[in-house]
Motif scaffolding. Sequence first.
Motif, PDB file in Angstrom:
ATOM      1  N   GLY A  50      29.538  15.945   0.186  1.00 39.57           N
ATOM      2  CA  GLY A  50      29.394  17.290  -0.351  1.00 39.57           C
ATOM      3  C   GLY A  50      28.051  17.573  -0.999  1.00 39.57           C
ATOM      4  O   GLY A  50      27.755  18.716  -1.326  1.00 39.57           O
ATOM      5  N   PHE A  51      27.227  16.549  -1.177  1.00 33.92           N
ATOM      6  CA  PHE A  51      25.898  16.746  -1.758  1.00 33.92           C
ATOM      7  C   PHE A  51      24.808  16.726  -0.677  1.00 33.92           C
ATOM      8  O   PHE A  51      23.619  16.769  -0.969  1.00 33.92           O
ATOM      9  N   ASP A  52      25.216  16.702   0.567  1.00 33.22           N
ATOM     10  CA  ASP A  52      24.293  16.679   1.702  1.00 33.22           C
ATOM     11  C   ASP A  52      23.343  17.882   1.661  1.00 33.22           C
ATOM     12  O   ASP A  52      23.780  19.014   1.458  1.00 33.22           O
ATOM     13  N   ASN A  53      22.061  17.617   1.832  1.00 37.05           N
ATOM     14  CA  ASN A  53      21.031  18.661   1.876  1.00 37.05           C
ATOM     15  C   ASN A  53      20.944  19.504   0.607  1.00 37.05           C
ATOM     16  O   ASN A  53      20.611  20.688   0.667  1.00 37.05           O
ATOM     17  N   ASN A  71      18.825  12.423   7.538  1.00 38.90           N
ATOM     18  CA  ASN A  71      20.096  12.363   8.275  1.00 38.90           C
ATOM     19  C   ASN A  71      21.006  11.292   7.689  1.00 38.90           C
ATOM     20  O   ASN A  71      20.553  10.394   6.982  1.00 38.90           O
ATOM     21  N   ASN A  72      22.281  11.369   8.036  1.00 35.56           N
ATOM     22  CA  ASN A  72      23.235  10.324   7.655  1.00 35.56           C
ATOM     23  C   ASN A  72      22.842   8.996   8.286  1.00 35.56           C
ATOM     24  O   ASN A  72      22.101   8.958   9.269  1.00 35.56           O
ATOM     25  N   ASP A  73      23.375   7.923   7.726  1.00 36.06           N
ATOM     26  CA  ASP A  73      23.198   6.574   8.260  1.00 36.06           C
ATOM     27  C   ASP A  73      21.736   6.131   8.322  1.00 36.06           C
ATOM     28  O   ASP A  73      21.322   5.444   9.251  1.00 36.06           O
ATOM     29  N   TYR A  74      20.949   6.578   7.323  1.00 40.52           N
ATOM     30  CA  TYR A  74      19.574   6.111   7.162  1.00 40.52           C
ATOM     31  C   TYR A  74      18.718   6.397   8.391  1.00 40.52           C
ATOM     32  O   TYR A  74      17.994   5.536   8.874  1.00 40.52           O
ATOM     33  N   SER A  75      18.804   7.613   8.893  1.00 41.88           N
ATOM     34  CA  SER A  75      18.043   7.968  10.090  1.00 41.88           C
ATOM     35  C   SER A  75      17.256   9.258   9.860  1.00 41.88           C
ATOM     36  O   SER A  75      17.488   9.996   8.905  1.00 41.88           O
ATOM     37  N   THR A  96       4.618  11.650   1.015  1.00 42.48           N
ATOM     38  CA  THR A  96       4.292  11.232   2.370  1.00 42.48           C
ATOM     39  C   THR A  96       5.602  11.170   3.136  1.00 42.48           C
ATOM     40  O   THR A  96       6.468  10.360   2.825  1.00 42.48           O
ATOM     41  N   VAL A  97       5.756  12.061   4.090  1.00 46.17           N
ATOM     42  CA  VAL A  97       6.979  12.130   4.897  1.00 46.17           C
ATOM     43  C   VAL A  97       6.704  11.406   6.210  1.00 46.17           C
ATOM     44  O   VAL A  97       5.709  11.658   6.877  1.00 46.17           O
ATOM     45  N   ARG A  98       7.614  10.497   6.563  1.00 46.33           N
ATOM     46  CA  ARG A  98       7.453   9.704   7.785  1.00 46.33           C
ATOM     47  C   ARG A  98       8.604   9.949   8.750  1.00 46.33           C
ATOM     48  O   ARG A  98       9.719  10.235   8.337  1.00 46.33           O
ATOM     49  N   HIS A  99       8.296   9.810  10.050  1.00 49.18           N
ATOM     50  CA  HIS A  99       9.333   9.821  11.080  1.00 49.18           C
ATOM     51  C   HIS A  99      10.140   8.524  10.965  1.00 49.18           C
ATOM     52  O   HIS A  99       9.693   7.555  10.347  1.00 49.18           O
ATOM     53  N   ALA A 100      11.293   8.479  11.594  1.00 50.28           N
ATOM     54  CA  ALA A 100      12.148   7.291  11.561  1.00 50.28           C
ATOM     55  C   ALA A 100      11.416   6.034  12.028  1.00 50.28           C
ATOM     56  O   ALA A 100      11.692   4.936  11.545  1.00 50.28           O
ATOM     57  N   ASN A 101      10.448   6.174  12.939  1.00 48.16           N
ATOM     58  CA  ASN A 101       9.712   5.015  13.445  1.00 48.16           C
ATOM     59  C   ASN A 101       8.554   4.612  12.529  1.00 48.16           C
ATOM     60  O   ASN A 101       7.798   3.703  12.849  1.00 48.16           O
ATOM     61  N   PRO A 108       0.173  15.738   2.427  1.00 49.60           N
ATOM     62  CA  PRO A 108       1.408  15.791   1.640  1.00 49.60           C
ATOM     63  C   PRO A 108       2.475  16.644   2.323  1.00 49.60           C
ATOM     64  O   PRO A 108       2.156  17.513   3.115  1.00 49.60           O
ATOM     65  N   GLY A 109       3.707  16.359   1.969  1.00 51.82           N
ATOM     66  CA  GLY A 109       4.828  17.116   2.497  1.00 51.82           C
ATOM     67  C   GLY A 109       5.888  17.294   1.428  1.00 51.82           C
ATOM     68  O   GLY A 109       5.810  16.706   0.361  1.00 51.82           O
ATOM     69  N   GLU A 110       6.872  18.120   1.713  1.00 51.41           N
ATOM     70  CA  GLU A 110       7.973  18.334   0.771  1.00 51.41           C
ATOM     71  C   GLU A 110       9.266  17.832   1.382  1.00 51.41           C
ATOM     72  O   GLU A 110       9.349  17.640   2.584  1.00 51.41           O
ATOM     73  N   PHE A 111      10.277  17.605   0.550  1.00 55.92           N
ATOM     74  CA  PHE A 111      11.539  17.041   1.022  1.00 55.92           C
ATOM     75  C   PHE A 111      12.718  17.692   0.299  1.00 55.92           C
ATOM     76  O   PHE A 111      13.730  17.065   0.028  1.00 55.92           O
ATOM     77  N   ASN A 112      12.595  18.954  -0.009  1.00 52.24           N
ATOM     78  CA  ASN A 112      13.618  19.668  -0.762  1.00 52.24           C
ATOM     79  C   ASN A 112      14.819  20.026   0.118  1.00 52.24           C
ATOM     80  O   ASN A 112      14.653  20.520   1.224  1.00 52.24           O
ATOM     81  N   ASP A 113      16.008  19.778  -0.391  1.00 50.74           N
ATOM     82  CA  ASP A 113      17.267  20.163   0.263  1.00 50.74           C
ATOM     83  C   ASP A 113      17.407  19.603   1.676  1.00 50.74           C
ATOM     84  O   ASP A 113      17.948  20.277   2.572  1.00 50.74           O
ATOM     85  N   VAL A 114      16.943  18.376   1.921  1.00 56.22           N
ATOM     86  CA  VAL A 114      17.112  17.756   3.230  1.00 56.22           C
ATOM     87  C   VAL A 114      17.742  16.368   3.172  1.00 56.22           C
ATOM     88  O   VAL A 114      18.110  15.833   4.207  1.00 56.22           O
ATOM     89  N   THR A 115      17.887  15.776   1.994  1.00 50.59           N
ATOM     90  CA  THR A 115      18.384  14.397   1.895  1.00 50.59           C
ATOM     91  C   THR A 115      19.865  14.318   2.285  1.00 50.59           C
ATOM     92  O   THR A 115      20.694  15.045   1.758  1.00 50.59           O
ATOM     93  N   SER A 116      20.146  13.375   3.203  1.00 45.89           N
ATOM     94  CA  SER A 116      21.531  13.146   3.646  1.00 45.89           C
ATOM     95  C   SER A 116      22.002  11.712   3.442  1.00 45.89           C
ATOM     96  O   SER A 116      23.197  11.455   3.478  1.00 45.89           O
ATOM     97  N   SER A 117      21.069  10.769   3.252  1.00 52.64           N
ATOM     98  CA  SER A 117      21.421   9.376   2.961  1.00 52.64           C
ATOM     99  C   SER A 117      20.287   8.722   2.176  1.00 52.64           C
ATOM    100  O   SER A 117      19.163   9.216   2.168  1.00 52.64           O
ATOM    101  N   VAL A 118      20.636   7.618   1.506  1.00 53.31           N
ATOM    102  CA  VAL A 118      19.683   6.922   0.620  1.00 53.31           C
ATOM    103  C   VAL A 118      19.823   5.422   0.820  1.00 53.31           C
ATOM    104  O   VAL A 118      20.928   4.897   0.855  1.00 53.31           O
ATOM    105  N   CYS A 119      18.716   4.720   0.955  1.00 53.79           N
ATOM    106  CA  CYS A 119      18.740   3.255   0.986  1.00 53.79           C
ATOM    107  C   CYS A 119      17.347   2.706   0.791  1.00 53.79           C
ATOM    108  O   CYS A 119      16.361   3.295   1.163  1.00 53.79           O
TER     109      CYS A 119
END
Length: 119
Positions: A50-53, A71-75, A96-101, A108-119
Motif C-alpha cells: 500500500g505504500f508503493d510509489n 519496481n517490485n522484487d528489486y528491479s 544518481t539514477v541507474r538502470h537495472a543493469n 542528477p535525477g529525482e526519484f519521487n513517488d516511484v519506489t516499489s522495493s528496497v534492498c
Amino acid sequence: MLATGAALAVASPAAAATPACEANTICLWEHKNWEGQKVSLPRCTPSLGGFDNKASSFYNNTGLYLRLYENNDYSGRYIEIPAGFSYWNLHDRKFTVRHANGELFASPGEFNDVTSSVC
C-alpha cells in the motif's frame, strides 16, 4: 548580538534535524520534510504494498548501503542510499539514477513517488 564579520548559519530542511526512524530499518515518508504517513522497513523489502510509489523522503538507519527500486522484487531503475543518510525531498534532482543493469539513467535525477522495493 553577532560580532562584526560573523556569519549567521541557517540550517536547510535536510540539515535541520534527524528524523525519527527505528534502528536497523529504512523509513520512508509520503511527503517531503519527513511528513505524512511513515513506513519502517527491514533492510530488504520486495514490495511496498500500500505504500508503493508514495515515498517522498527517507532515512536509511540500517548501517548498510541500500537501493530504492522503481519496481517490485528489486528491479528497474534505482538510487543508492548510503548508511545513515536521510534526505528531505526525493523530488530534488540530486540523485544518481541507474538502470537495472547499472548503467547511468540520469545524474542528477529525482526519484519521487516511484519506489516499489528496497534492498
